[in-house]
Motif scaffolding. Structure first.
Motif, PDB file in Angstrom:
ATOM      1  N   VAL A  65       0.848  -1.189   0.000  1.00 30.22           N
ATOM      2  CA  VAL A  65       0.000   0.000   0.000  1.00 30.22           C
ATOM      3  C   VAL A  65       0.886   1.242   0.000  1.00 30.22           C
ATOM      4  N   GLU A  66       0.648   2.123  -0.947  1.00 30.38           N
ATOM      5  CA  GLU A  66       1.374   3.385  -1.016  1.00 30.38           C
ATOM      6  C   GLU A  66       0.420   4.527  -0.678  1.00 30.38           C
ATOM      7  N   GLN A  67       0.914   5.492   0.074  1.00 35.86           N
ATOM      8  CA  GLN A  67       0.069   6.578   0.560  1.00 35.86           C
ATOM      9  C   GLN A  67       0.752   7.913   0.284  1.00 35.86           C
ATOM     10  N   HIS A  68      -0.047   8.866  -0.193  1.00 35.91           N
ATOM     11  CA  HIS A  68       0.472  10.206  -0.499  1.00 35.91           C
ATOM     12  C   HIS A  68      -0.575  11.258  -0.146  1.00 35.91           C
ATOM     13  N   PRO A  69      -0.166  12.454   0.273  1.00 33.90           N
ATOM     14  CA  PRO A  69       1.219  12.843   0.526  1.00 33.90           C
ATOM     15  C   PRO A  69       1.676  12.380   1.910  1.00 33.90           C
ATOM     16  N   SER A  70       2.924  12.575   2.227  1.00 36.97           N
ATOM     17  CA  SER A  70       3.416  12.210   3.552  1.00 36.97           C
ATOM     18  C   SER A  70       3.066  13.287   4.574  1.00 36.97           C
ATOM     19  N   THR A  71       2.978  14.531   4.122  1.00 38.46           N
ATOM     20  CA  THR A  71       2.538  15.621   4.988  1.00 38.46           C
ATOM     21  C   THR A  71       1.562  16.490   4.214  1.00 38.46           C
ATOM     22  N   LEU A  72       0.615  17.059   4.940  1.00 35.37           N
ATOM     23  CA  LEU A  72      -0.413  17.881   4.312  1.00 35.37           C
ATOM     24  C   LEU A  72      -0.771  18.996   5.272  1.00 35.37           C
ATOM     25  N   SER A  73      -0.562  20.218   4.824  1.00 35.95           N
ATOM     26  CA  SER A  73      -0.886  21.369   5.648  1.00 35.95           C
ATOM     27  C   SER A  73      -2.054  22.102   5.006  1.00 35.95           C
ATOM     28  N   VAL A  74      -3.114  22.312   5.758  1.00 30.66           N
ATOM     29  CA  VAL A  74      -4.304  22.976   5.228  1.00 30.66           C
ATOM     30  C   VAL A  74      -4.769  24.054   6.193  1.00 30.66           C
ATOM     31  N   GLN A  75      -5.450  25.048   5.601  1.00 23.16           N
ATOM     32  CA  GLN A  75      -6.062  26.097   6.415  1.00 23.16           C
ATOM     33  C   GLN A  75      -7.385  25.570   6.959  1.00 23.16           C
ATOM     34  N   GLU A  76      -7.678  25.971   8.179  1.00 25.91           N
ATOM     35  CA  GLU A  76      -8.951  25.593   8.776  1.00 25.91           C
ATOM     36  C   GLU A  76     -10.106  25.951   7.840  1.00 25.91           C
ATOM     37  N   GLY A  77     -10.996  24.992   7.662  1.00 25.90           N
ATOM     38  CA  GLY A  77     -12.136  25.216   6.784  1.00 25.90           C
ATOM     39  C   GLY A  77     -11.942  24.672   5.375  1.00 25.90           C
ATOM     40  N   ASP A  78     -10.676  24.476   4.992  1.00 20.12           N
ATOM     41  CA  ASP A  78     -10.409  23.904   3.668  1.00 20.12           C
ATOM     42  C   ASP A  78     -10.572  22.386   3.713  1.00 20.12           C
ATOM     43  N   SER A  79     -10.476  21.766   2.533  1.00 14.58           N
ATOM     44  CA  SER A  79     -10.586  20.305   2.432  1.00 14.58           C
ATOM     45  C   SER A  79      -9.205  19.660   2.379  1.00 14.58           C
ATOM     46  N   ALA A  80      -9.145  18.432   2.815  1.00 13.32           N
ATOM     47  CA  ALA A  80      -7.904  17.654   2.758  1.00 13.32           C
ATOM     48  C   ALA A  80      -8.197  16.335   2.044  1.00 13.32           C
ATOM     49  N   VAL A  81      -7.279  15.944   1.177  1.00 17.51           N
ATOM     50  CA  VAL A  81      -7.444  14.691   0.446  1.00 17.51           C
ATOM     51  C   VAL A  81      -6.167  13.866   0.564  1.00 17.51           C
ATOM     52  N   ILE A  82      -6.324  12.617   0.936  1.00 18.53           N
ATOM     53  CA  ILE A  82      -5.189  11.690   1.043  1.00 18.53           C
ATOM     54  C   ILE A  82      -5.487  10.512   0.120  1.00 18.53           C
ATOM     55  N   LYS A  83      -4.462  10.117  -0.635  1.00 18.77           N
ATOM     56  CA  LYS A  83      -4.668   9.067  -1.634  1.00 18.77           C
ATOM     57  C   LYS A  83      -3.807   7.840  -1.344  1.00 18.77           C
ATOM     58  N   CYS A  84      -4.377   6.674  -1.585  1.00 18.72           N
ATOM     59  CA  CYS A  84      -3.655   5.419  -1.406  1.00 18.72           C
ATOM     60  C   CYS A  84      -3.867   4.514  -2.609  1.00 18.72           C
ATOM     61  N   THR A  85      -2.834   3.755  -2.931  1.00 15.75           N
ATOM     62  CA  THR A  85      -2.968   2.728  -3.956  1.00 15.75           C
ATOM     63  C   THR A  85      -2.575   1.389  -3.348  1.00 15.75           C
ATOM     64  N   TYR A  86      -3.151   0.325  -3.881  1.00 12.66           N
ATOM     65  CA  TYR A  86      -2.827  -1.005  -3.379  1.00 12.66           C
ATOM     66  C   TYR A  86      -2.491  -1.905  -4.557  1.00 12.66           C
ATOM     67  N   SER A  87      -1.838  -3.017  -4.263  1.00 11.10           N
ATOM     68  CA  SER A  87      -1.341  -3.851  -5.354  1.00 11.10           C
ATOM     69  C   SER A  87      -2.131  -5.147  -5.549  1.00 11.10           C
ATOM     70  N   ASP A  88      -2.738  -5.656  -4.488  1.00  9.50           N
ATOM     71  CA  ASP A  88      -3.402  -6.955  -4.557  1.00  9.50           C
ATOM     72  C   ASP A  88      -4.879  -6.793  -4.915  1.00  9.50           C
ATOM     73  N   SER A  89      -5.255  -7.242  -6.082  1.00  9.37           N
ATOM     74  CA  SER A  89      -6.641  -7.093  -6.532  1.00  9.37           C
ATOM     75  C   SER A  89      -7.618  -7.896  -5.674  1.00  9.37           C
ATOM     76  N   ALA A  90      -7.097  -8.823  -4.855  1.00 10.03           N
ATOM     77  CA  ALA A  90      -7.961  -9.605  -3.970  1.00 10.03           C
ATOM     78  C   ALA A  90      -8.351  -8.833  -2.709  1.00 10.03           C
ATOM     79  N   SER A  91      -7.694  -7.721  -2.428  1.00  6.56           N
ATOM     80  CA  SER A  91      -8.041  -6.923  -1.247  1.00  6.56           C
ATOM     81  C   SER A  91      -9.466  -6.428  -1.368  1.00  6.56           C
ATOM     82  N   ASN A  92     -10.207  -6.510  -0.263  1.00  6.61           N
ATOM     83  CA  ASN A  92     -11.625  -6.175  -0.343  1.00  6.61           C
ATOM     84  C   ASN A  92     -12.130  -5.289   0.790  1.00  6.61           C
ATOM     85  N   TYR A  93     -11.233  -4.837   1.643  1.00  5.34           N
ATOM     86  CA  TYR A  93     -11.645  -3.991   2.767  1.00  5.34           C
ATOM     87  C   TYR A  93     -10.565  -2.949   2.992  1.00  5.34           C
TER      88      TYR A  93
END
Lengths: 117, 112
Positions: free
Chosen positions: B4-32
């Motif tokens: 599992v890869e996750q990005h970004p490693s750090t995220l700085s946001v202003q209060e009230g703004d939105s935050a988005v964190i993204k992950c990718t996985y390698s095993d197509s059998a993963s289901n949760y």
């Protein structure tokens, strides 16, 4: 619901001694529990999978004779760090798996901070 | 095994703004795919999760989306507040024992 406790919350010991950490699921039965180690500013690294009534399954690179795991009941798993050394100092966290009809969710204990002098 | 890869490693946001964190996985059998929030020195706490038969799930200010074809999933936090500051971990589960493979974590800092 789904509360997991861990004891002790912190321990300081001398090099060469053994330390036992307990993990309990307080309000559910957990046939499977997991033990993780977490170093500062790092992710959780799975050490072993503990199944009630059977031997634990260790991840690659984890010494089973050094990290003894016992899962004697459906609510208790223990991790014993034998002959601890300073490099074993870390945050140890357990989780217990709550299995329902179609779900299998891990709930974490509060962790144990081990410092080996 | 699963990776599992996750990005970004750090995220700085202003209060009230939105935050988005993204992950990718390698095993197509993963289901949760759960997301955990961890405050300094505390336990990881499950904040939301999604299963492979669902594309999106929302709980108040947090939402998770899953794209099985692309093997990626994302956490969205809207109207961020200072108490959202923490490390967030994504994870993937597909193994019969229920093992979770965690991403490296994202340190989120919400500034007032």
């Amino acid at each position: 619901g789904a509360v997991v406790s861990q004891h002790p919350s912190w321990v300081i010991c001398k090099s060469g001694t053994s330390v036992k950490i307990e993990c309990r699921s307080l309000d559910f039965q957990a046939t499977t529990m997991f033990w993780y180690r977490q170093f500062p500013k790092q992710s959780l690294m799975l050490m072993a999978t503990s199944n009630e009534g059977s031997k634990a399954t260790y991840e690659q690179g984890v010494e089973k004779d050094k990290f003894l795991i016992n899962h004697a009941s459906l609510t208790l798993s223990t991790l014993t760090v034998t002959s601890a050394h300073p490099e074993d100092s870390s945050f140890y966290i357990c989780s217990a798996s709550l299995k329902l009809a179609f779900t299998d969710t891990q709930y974490f204990g509060p962790g144990t901070r081990l410092t080996v002098l | 095994g699963e990776n599992v890869e996750q990005h970004p490693s750090t995220l700085s946001v202003q209060e009230g703004d939105s935050a988005v964190i993204k992950c990718t996985y390698s095993d197509s059998a993963s289901n949760y795919f759960p997301w955990y929030k961890q405050e300094l020195g505390k336990r990881p706490q499950l904040i939301i999760d999604i299963r492979s038969n669902v594309g999106e799930k929302k709980d108040q200010r947090i939402a998770v989306t899953l794209n099985k074809t692309a093997k990626h999933f994302s956490l969205h936090i809207t109207e961020t507040q200072p108490e959202d500051s923490a490390v967030y971990f994504c994870a993937a589960q597909g193994d019969s024992w229920g093992k979770l493979q965690f991403g490296a974590g994202t340190q989120v800092v919400v500034t007032p």
